[in-house]
Motif scaffolding. Sequence first.
Motif, PDB file in Angstrom:
ATOM      1  N   ARG B  44      18.339  16.742  25.812  1.00  9.71           N
ATOM      2  CA  ARG B  44      18.933  17.996  26.266  1.00  9.71           C
ATOM      3  C   ARG B  44      19.642  17.852  27.606  1.00  9.71           C
ATOM      4  N   ALA B 122      10.877  37.359  10.045  1.00  6.21           N
ATOM      5  CA  ALA B 122      12.181  37.439  10.722  1.00  6.21           C
ATOM      6  C   ALA B 122      13.157  36.414  10.165  1.00  6.21           C
ATOM      7  N   PRO B 124      16.401  33.710  10.568  1.00  2.63           N
ATOM      8  CA  PRO B 124      16.841  32.835  11.673  1.00  2.63           C
ATOM      9  C   PRO B 124      17.793  33.585  12.610  1.00  2.63           C
ATOM     10  N   MET B 127      15.915  35.643  14.981  1.00  2.00           N
ATOM     11  CA  MET B 127      15.160  34.873  15.964  1.00  2.00           C
ATOM     12  C   MET B 127      16.036  34.145  16.975  1.00  2.00           C
ATOM     13  N   LEU B 128      17.274  33.878  16.586  1.00  2.00           N
ATOM     14  CA  LEU B 128      18.091  33.004  17.440  1.00  2.00           C
ATOM     15  C   LEU B 128      19.286  33.685  18.089  1.00  2.00           C
ATOM     16  N   ARG B 134      15.984  32.457  21.585  1.00  2.00           N
ATOM     17  CA  ARG B 134      16.409  31.094  21.231  1.00  2.00           C
ATOM     18  C   ARG B 134      15.761  30.079  22.173  1.00  2.00           C
ATOM     19  N   VAL B 137      12.146  29.627  21.290  1.00  2.00           N
ATOM     20  CA  VAL B 137      11.996  28.744  20.122  1.00  2.00           C
ATOM     21  C   VAL B 137      12.159  27.292  20.573  1.00  2.00           C
ATOM     22  N   GLN B 138      13.200  27.023  21.350  1.00  2.00           N
ATOM     23  CA  GLN B 138      13.446  25.649  21.816  1.00  2.00           C
ATOM     24  C   GLN B 138      12.274  25.139  22.645  1.00  2.00           C
ATOM     25  N   ILE B 141       9.408  24.068  20.489  1.00  3.36           N
ATOM     26  CA  ILE B 141       9.678  22.766  19.856  1.00  3.36           C
ATOM     27  C   ILE B 141       9.424  21.657  20.883  1.00  3.36           C
ATOM     28  N   GLU B 142       9.927  21.867  22.085  1.00  3.28           N
ATOM     29  CA  GLU B 142       9.874  20.814  23.103  1.00  3.28           C
ATOM     30  C   GLU B 142       8.477  20.624  23.690  1.00  3.28           C
ATOM     31  N   ILE B 157      16.194  18.618  12.743  1.00  2.00           N
ATOM     32  CA  ILE B 157      17.329  19.006  13.585  1.00  2.00           C
ATOM     33  C   ILE B 157      18.510  18.062  13.353  1.00  2.00           C
ATOM     34  N   LEU B 187       4.285  24.189  14.688  1.00  2.00           N
ATOM     35  CA  LEU B 187       5.379  25.021  15.184  1.00  2.00           C
ATOM     36  C   LEU B 187       5.350  26.395  14.525  1.00  2.00           C
ATOM     37  N   LEU B 191       5.358  29.769  16.564  1.00  5.94           N
ATOM     38  CA  LEU B 191       6.452  30.736  16.405  1.00  5.94           C
ATOM     39  C   LEU B 191       6.001  32.043  15.750  1.00  5.94           C
ATOM     40  N   LEU B 195       8.186  35.037  14.419  1.00  2.00           N
ATOM     41  CA  LEU B 195       8.427  35.126  12.968  1.00  2.00           C
ATOM     42  C   LEU B 195       7.999  36.486  12.411  1.00  2.00           C
TER      43      LEU B 195
END
Lengths: 102, 201
Positions: B44, B122, B124, B127-128, B134, B137-138, B141-142, B157, B187, B191, B195
């Motif tokens: 990133r 929900a 995508p 959610m994004l 967003r 969510v990121q 994941i991270e 991804i 995840l 989430l 979700l």
Amino acid sequence: MTMLATRLKRKLKGAMLKWLPGMLTCVQFEDFLIEYMEGDLPQRQRTVFEFHIRICRECREYMAAYKRTIEVTGRAYGNGAAPVPDEVPEDLVQAILAARRG
Amino acid sequence: MAQTSRTDETELIAGLRRGETRAFEMVVRQYGPRLLASGRRILRDQSLAEDCVQETFIKAFERLDGFEGRAKFGTWLHSIMVNQALMKLRKLRPDKHETIDDLMPQFDADSCRIEAPWSHLATPHEMLEEEQTRRLVQSHIEQLPETYCIVLQLRDIQEFNTETVSEMLNISQGAVKVRLHRARSALKTLLEPLLRGETMS
């Protein structure tokens, strides 16, 4: 539904899934989930797996949320694979070649 | 991977082994863009990704004897890049979840799944679309441990297939699937409020 009735219902469900032929328990369903998603389950197991989806509300809803998680992950940073630049910055190329020459 | 035929690849590697400067330059120009794109996705950050690509090529040139030709050359380079990126991530994000055991699906003593009913799931888009969600969510994941985060990055991804990911990470395809499933399950748990639409306005 009272707590006792709920517990009894789950016990019956657990016993049915465990002992009736052609059934999977939820734990077995979980074990097969990734193979199913990857398209690697043989046809017979696939049929049994899909029957479990039809009869088990918990696994059906879990799988829907699991699939949605995959969709969201794939789009979290934009769609699809990262855009590939046509070339790497020239100073990076030169730095790499210089480092190799030592 | 870069659009190179096996023959071109063999000639290029032979050139590297002979120490031809032209071959080194061609390799960097040919494989660099894709490595950089992938590194940027994982880290990133453009400048960290550039450092990572530089280290990757230097390591690859030092270890050319270790390339046995079982995987494509591009995949082999990618595996070195992924390992370099993982080392950087470990330094960058020391506050990751250490274990994901608590995030795995739950079952009762009768092997029945414990899953609260879903009245809303929900999309995508829901959610994004907002920058704030967003980012959330990121960040989930991270925050997964690197071994899981990297499999999600490469499979869900960057959309490499299981075989390629197994070659990149030098683990079996079975191990890739196990990690991928655990990563997705963890995840999904993280989430879940999003979700279910619980934390959105």
